[in-house]
Design a protein around this motif. Structure first.
Motif, PDB file in Angstrom:
ATOM      1  N   GLY A 194       0.872  -1.248   0.010  1.00 43.18           N
ATOM      2  CA  GLY A 194       0.038  -0.034   0.068  1.00 43.18           C
ATOM      3  C   GLY A 194       0.942   1.329  -0.009  1.00 43.18           C
ATOM      4  N   GLN A 195       2.020   1.193   0.663  1.00 41.20           N
ATOM      5  CA  GLN A 195       2.842   2.626   0.912  1.00 41.20           C
ATOM      6  C   GLN A 195       3.477   2.581  -0.690  1.00 41.20           C
ATOM      7  OE1 GLN A 195       3.417   4.761   3.229  1.00 41.20           O
ATOM      8  NE2 GLN A 195       1.871   3.803   4.092  1.00 41.20           N
ATOM      9  N   LEU A 196       3.416   1.689  -1.364  1.00 45.44           N
ATOM     10  CA  LEU A 196       4.325   1.987  -2.719  1.00 45.44           C
ATOM     11  C   LEU A 196       3.042   2.353  -3.816  1.00 45.44           C
ATOM     12  CD1 LEU A 196       6.565  -1.278  -2.859  1.00 45.44           C
ATOM     13  CD2 LEU A 196       6.771   1.064  -1.862  1.00 45.44           C
ATOM     14  N   ASN A 197       1.989   2.465  -3.418  1.00 49.01           N
ATOM     15  CA  ASN A 197       1.069   2.725  -4.434  1.00 49.01           C
ATOM     16  C   ASN A 197       0.713   4.172  -4.464  1.00 49.01           C
ATOM     17  OD1 ASN A 197      -1.434   2.361  -6.073  1.00 49.01           O
ATOM     18  ND2 ASN A 197      -2.908   1.968  -4.344  1.00 49.01           N
ATOM     19  N   LEU A 198       0.758   4.831  -5.585  1.00 50.89           N
ATOM     20  CA  LEU A 198       0.464   6.265  -5.864  1.00 50.89           C
ATOM     21  C   LEU A 198      -1.073   6.207  -6.754  1.00 50.89           C
ATOM     22  CD1 LEU A 198       1.260   9.255  -6.128  1.00 50.89           C
ATOM     23  CD2 LEU A 198       2.591   8.369  -7.749  1.00 50.89           C
ATOM     24  N   ILE A 199      -1.719   6.974  -6.219  1.00 50.77           N
ATOM     25  CA  ILE A 199      -3.270   6.772  -6.950  1.00 50.77           C
ATOM     26  C   ILE A 199      -3.705   8.356  -7.244  1.00 50.77           C
ATOM     27  CG2 ILE A 199      -3.775   4.812  -5.921  1.00 50.77           C
ATOM     28  CD1 ILE A 199      -6.085   6.617  -4.519  1.00 50.77           C
ATOM     29  N   PRO A 200      -4.297   8.489  -8.322  1.00 51.06           N
ATOM     30  CA  PRO A 200      -4.911   9.919  -8.524  1.00 51.06           C
ATOM     31  C   PRO A 200      -6.245   9.941  -7.937  1.00 51.06           C
ATOM     32  CG  PRO A 200      -5.058   8.361 -10.498  1.00 51.06           C
ATOM     33  CD  PRO A 200      -4.460   7.583  -9.423  1.00 51.06           C
TER      34      PRO A 200
ATOM     35  N   LYS B 233      12.759  -8.587   1.106  1.00 54.39           N
ATOM     36  CA  LYS B 233      13.801  -7.408   1.336  1.00 54.39           C
ATOM     37  C   LYS B 233      13.609  -6.654   0.204  1.00 54.39           C
ATOM     38  CE  LYS B 233      18.574  -6.229   1.173  1.00 54.39           C
ATOM     39  NZ  LYS B 233      18.488  -5.307   0.376  1.00 54.39           N
ATOM     40  N   GLN B 234      13.246  -6.748  -0.977  1.00 59.21           N
ATOM     41  CA  GLN B 234      13.054  -5.838  -2.362  1.00 59.21           C
ATOM     42  C   GLN B 234      11.829  -4.894  -2.015  1.00 59.21           C
ATOM     43  OE1 GLN B 234      12.760  -9.320  -5.045  1.00 59.21           O
ATOM     44  NE2 GLN B 234      13.553  -7.680  -6.682  1.00 59.21           N
ATOM     45  N   VAL B 235      10.901  -5.548  -1.225  1.00 57.20           N
ATOM     46  CA  VAL B 235       9.728  -4.506  -1.039  1.00 57.20           C
ATOM     47  C   VAL B 235       9.992  -3.739   0.252  1.00 57.20           C
ATOM     48  CG1 VAL B 235       7.328  -4.739   0.055  1.00 57.20           C
ATOM     49  CG2 VAL B 235       8.243  -6.369  -1.441  1.00 57.20           C
ATOM     50  N   ASP B 236      10.712  -4.032   1.473  1.00 50.57           N
ATOM     51  CA  ASP B 236      11.618  -3.384   2.367  1.00 50.57           C
ATOM     52  C   ASP B 236      12.280  -2.065   1.641  1.00 50.57           C
ATOM     53  OD1 ASP B 236       9.961  -4.872   3.985  1.00 50.57           O
ATOM     54  OD2 ASP B 236      11.825  -5.502   4.919  1.00 50.57           O
ATOM     55  N   ASP B 237      13.121  -2.282   0.785  1.00 55.36           N
ATOM     56  CA  ASP B 237      13.935  -1.305   0.246  1.00 55.36           C
ATOM     57  C   ASP B 237      12.995  -0.346  -0.427  1.00 55.36           C
ATOM     58  OD1 ASP B 237      16.169  -2.548   1.127  1.00 55.36           O
ATOM     59  OD2 ASP B 237      16.761  -3.646  -0.915  1.00 55.36           O
ATOM     60  N   ALA B 238      11.919  -0.815  -1.089  1.00 50.85           N
ATOM     61  CA  ALA B 238      11.189   0.321  -1.655  1.00 50.85           C
ATOM     62  C   ALA B 238      10.448   1.051  -0.655  1.00 50.85           C
ATOM     63  CB  ALA B 238      10.333  -0.198  -2.708  1.00 50.85           C
ATOM     64  N   VAL B 239       9.830   0.422   0.362  1.00 47.11           N
ATOM     65  CA  VAL B 239       9.236   1.022   1.248  1.00 47.11           C
ATOM     66  C   VAL B 239       9.950   2.110   2.097  1.00 47.11           C
ATOM     67  CG1 VAL B 239       7.650   0.802   3.345  1.00 47.11           C
ATOM     68  CG2 VAL B 239       7.449  -0.926   1.435  1.00 47.11           C
ATOM     69  N   ARG B 240      11.194   1.693   2.382  1.00 46.42           N
ATOM     70  CA  ARG B 240      12.002   2.547   3.007  1.00 46.42           C
ATOM     71  C   ARG B 240      12.087   3.598   2.644  1.00 46.42           C
ATOM     72  NH1 ARG B 240      15.683  -1.226   3.558  1.00 46.42           N
ATOM     73  NH2 ARG B 240      15.287  -1.853   5.581  1.00 46.42           N
ATOM     74  N   GLN B 241      12.252   3.607   0.965  1.00 50.04           N
ATOM     75  CA  GLN B 241      12.432   4.966   0.430  1.00 50.04           C
ATOM     76  C   GLN B 241      11.122   5.995   0.499  1.00 50.04           C
ATOM     77  OE1 GLN B 241      15.006   6.105  -1.174  1.00 50.04           O
ATOM     78  NE2 GLN B 241      16.282   4.538  -1.851  1.00 50.04           N
ATOM     79  N   VAL B 242       9.959   5.269   0.556  1.00 44.35           N
ATOM     80  CA  VAL B 242       8.757   6.297   0.735  1.00 44.35           C
ATOM     81  C   VAL B 242       8.841   6.962   2.146  1.00 44.35           C
ATOM     82  CG1 VAL B 242       6.238   5.982   0.755  1.00 44.35           C
ATOM     83  CG2 VAL B 242       7.411   4.489  -1.010  1.00 44.35           C
TER      84      VAL B 242
END
Ligand code: BGC
Length: 739
Positions: free
Chosen positions: A45-51, A332-341
């Protein structure tokens, strides 16, 4: 230095260093602690950007409550963002805030000139300030991240998105990119007046073939590195927080799936540490393009390329939990992305007191404030480029008492805002006619005729021409405002013809027959072919799409209150067939300089001149500048040393003015083919009437470096030509040697 003072300084430095490190580790801990509490669904959900355009639906609200929305795109103002934020904070299980994002490209409510126009100022401080205006307004309206700067180098004016960046040159483009990042991220008096920047579109989108948007491009790795990557590097070096992938592909693979570009080049070589996002639905686009059989494979490819955030396709939120559970990607791949958010949310202040950032009163005070108007007008004035001024017809003389204002763009408002006008309201815009009324109103009689219609690209309204001619005949001088509608350029704004739409050229030709002095003002987002326009005008002012206060800026330039100083950041072709066209073309075995009647074995055309109508870097002033010969402090330099090149510039006219002095270099012999000349430095010089100043440029090895055969940056000894002048084709030159 006294010993106690020295000890004190060491103590302060040590304790500052310690508290800085503690601070950093506290920040990292905050993020790790949040991350450890999230389920895989919440992480996705944190990686989801919606209009969310307009009023949110109940479905939107439920998604927020369910923790499925990490970020929202589209600006709906402080009040609505407050409401959505409150739901995220208080009703979702994780209680994590939403990151609000928007295309604040050249202003939020007070709209600045289009970015290409701003680049024509070459004034990095004014550009930084303009981005700061956008940041202040957007931040007050509850936005934390903008999809800007757009830094795509573009050499084909058919591509509508040429309006969004800084033109054709990687060097100028890099400096402008850095100034914009600083303006957005670091210029506010308070941290809450800044927003995070997102540099885009990585990389090579500006080369979309034949000016068709989203088209394939096939730039070589050399061209990618020499032309398209440098502005991204500058934005990264300026600390840009995030980066957006291009719609296009590189070397056969959509950028959204390119490990080479997104990992090896971006993170490995260029050192980018921030968040990466897709462009609009570029994950499912991979199915359309035919490189992924279905959305699951496309999502996997995007995750494997290391793209952190999914713009508007919902694929990450829908498919990441499945991909982790089936072992296709690791947590871990997901965590790396969420960490950025989470890092971005932390940087934006959302992990402290998130609701404090959404305040309607602050928004009302900030939008369209006097200061924002003033900073925007400053850049609008500086972005105007005077292309022709026969017999100094401009500035308009006091003896002129009757001015006919003609043309379909004289009274328009919306079109002056250009594409990506965000919340800019046409009602707030000062039209060019209104600007002229304000500037000349009391002393001069203004009359008006539309001259022709603009109805899409149709040729209509020729019946209006005779009336315009009559109005012109009664005037002392005619101002003709020509241009394009705002939607004709910008995203999806490709055009095959680069002639002004409708009957505008015909209108001008008829007006020219009156023999009245004609001043053409061109309100466009891109270079058009102004060959006939120039032939039929005494003066031509490229006013671009000058924004909210653009009408005033045009009028003040025409009256002489402001002496124009802009220079073209992009070549204006003489003929459509010359496109793509740019100044830093590479050497060929055959000459570029011969005309149609000379030796046919040349790199040129048989039917039209090779030279553009107006070269890169060109722009006139109401005064004139004299350049002395170039003086070098030495005829050779070492790689560790430097060399100084000076010229004396004198204002030889009758008014104060600004000159943009340009330095170009040519590497005479190298292990790879090098350009005939490349812009390597410039200086803005403000000179009073009769005043002289000496500009000294320092040449260091980095200015002489280039990308070698193995794609590494190198410097090679040898002879160089050094050029200095007012534009890319009017240059004095000398040579020196690098030992
Ligand atoms: C554009 C981006 C823009 C995004 C969000 C895309 O179509 O290519 O530049 O930021 O939409 O509006």
């Amino acid at each position: 230095m006294n010993r106690t003072l020295l000890l004190f300084i060491v103590f302060v430095q040590l304790s500052f260093g310690v508290s800085f490190a503690q601070n950093n580790s506290a920040k990292a801990q905050q993020i790790e602690s949040i991350l450890s509490k999230l389920s895989i669904e919440e992480k996705a959900g944190q990686l989801n950007l919606i209009p969310i355009t307009g009023e949110p639906t109940e479905k939107h609200l439920q998604m927020i409550r369910d923790g499925k929305v990490g970020s929202i795109i589209k600006s709906n103002g402080a009040a609505q963002n407050f409401k959505l934020q409150k739901i995220a904070l208080e009703e979702s299980k994780s209680g994590l805030p939403i990151l609000f994002q928007e295309d604040v490209i050249h202003g939020y409510k007070t709209i600045a000139p289009i970015p290409l126009a701003e680049a024509a100022s070459w004034d990095l401080e004014a550009i930084r300030k303009s981005a700061a205006v956008a940041a202040r307004e957007a931040a007050a309206a509850g936005i934390q991240l903008t999809y800007a700067p757009m830094v795509d180098v573009c050499r084909d004016p058919r591509w509508g998105r040429i309006i969004e960046a800084a033109g054709e040159d990687p060097y100028l483009g890099s400096l402008v990119a850095a100034a914009r990042v600083q303006g957005f991220q670091n210029s506010g008096e308070n941290a809450n007046q800044n927003i995070l920047a997102c540099v885009k579109h990585f990389a090579g989108y500006g080369a979309s073939l034949a000016g068709r948007d989203y088209n394939i491009q096939d730039v070589s790795e050399r061209e990618l590195r020499e032309v398209y990557l440098p502005p991204f590097q500058a934005a990264i070096d300026a600390g840009v927080a995030s980066l957006m992938c291009a719609y296009t592909a590189y070397d056969g693979l959509p950028v959204t799936a390119s490990k080479f570009l997104m990992q090896d080049v971006l993170r490995g070589e260029m050192g980018f540490k921030g968040l990466t996002m897709t462009d609009w639905q570029t994950i499912p686009n991979m199915v359309k393009i035919g490189v992924a059989e279905n959305d699951t494979i496309a999502t996997l490819m995007s995750m494997d390329a290391g793209i952190d955030m999914d713009m508007s396709s919902w694929k990450y939120v829908q498919l990441i939990p499945y991909l982790v559970k089936t072992g296709k990607i690791t947590e871990k791949q997901v965590d790396d992305a969420v960490r950025q958010v989470l890092i971005l949310k932390q940087k934006a202040g959302l992990l402290d007191d998130a609701l404090a950032l959404f305040n309607e009163k602050r928004q009302d005070k900030e939008l369209l404030s006097k200061k924002n108007f003033a900073d925007t007008k400053d850049i609008a004035l500086k972005s105007m480029v005077l292309l022709k001024n026969k017999e100094q017809i401009l500035p308009i003389k006091k003896t002129v008492k009757n001015i006919a204002v003609v043309g379909p763009f004289a009274k328009v408002k919306r079109d002056l805002l250009g594409w990506w006008a965000c919340k800019g309201n046409p009602d707030d815009v000062i039209s060019i006619y209104e600007g002229l009324e304000k500037e000349f109103g009391k002393d001069v009689n203004l009359t008006y005729a539309k001259g022709c219609e603009i109805d899409s690209f149709k040729r209509v309204g020729a019946h209006l021409i005779p009336e315009a001619v009559k109005v012109a005949q009664k005037a002392d001088l005619v101002i003709v405002v020509l241009g394009e509608e705002y939607w004709m350029s910008g995203e999806g704004g490709g055009t095959a013809s680069l002639h002004l739409p409708s009957y505008q050229e015909k209108l001008l030709a008829e007006l020219a027959k009156t023999s009245k002095p004609i001043v053409s003002v061109i309100a466009t987002g891109r270079p058009y072919i102004l060959t006939q326009v120039a032939d039929n005008s005494d003066a031509v002012l490229q006013a671009w799409m000058p924004g909210t206060v653009g009408g005033e800026a045009v009028a003040e330039v025409l009256s002489g209150k402001f002496n124009p100083c802009g220079k073209l950041p992009v070549t204006f072709p003489y003929h459509e067939g010359q496109v793509p066209i740019f100044h830093s073309y590479k050497k060929t075995s055959h000459t570029f300089n011969s005309g149609p009647k000379d030796n046919r074995y040349s790199t040129t055309y048989r039917d039209v001149q090779n030279a553009p109508l107006y070269p890169f870097g060109f722009g006139l002033s109401y005064t004139s500048f004299d350049y002395s010969a170039i003086e070098l402090n030495s005829s050779e330099m070492t790689q560790e040393g430097s060399l100084k090149a000076s010229v004396k510039i004198t204002n030889t006219g009758k008014v104060a003015g600004r000159e943009i002095v340009q330095l170009y270099l040519r590497d005479k012999f190298a292990s790879v083919i090098r350009p005939m000349k490349e812009l390597k430095d410039f200086a803005l010089l403000d000179l009073e009437e009769g005043e002289s100043k000496t500009v000294t440029f320092e040449i260091t090895a980095d200015k002489l470096s280039f990308i070698g055969r193995d794609y590494k940056t190198i410097v090679e000894a040898g002879e160089f030509t050094l050029f200095i002048g007012p534009n890319s084709s009017d240059l004095k030159e000398t040579t020196f040697r690098l030992k």
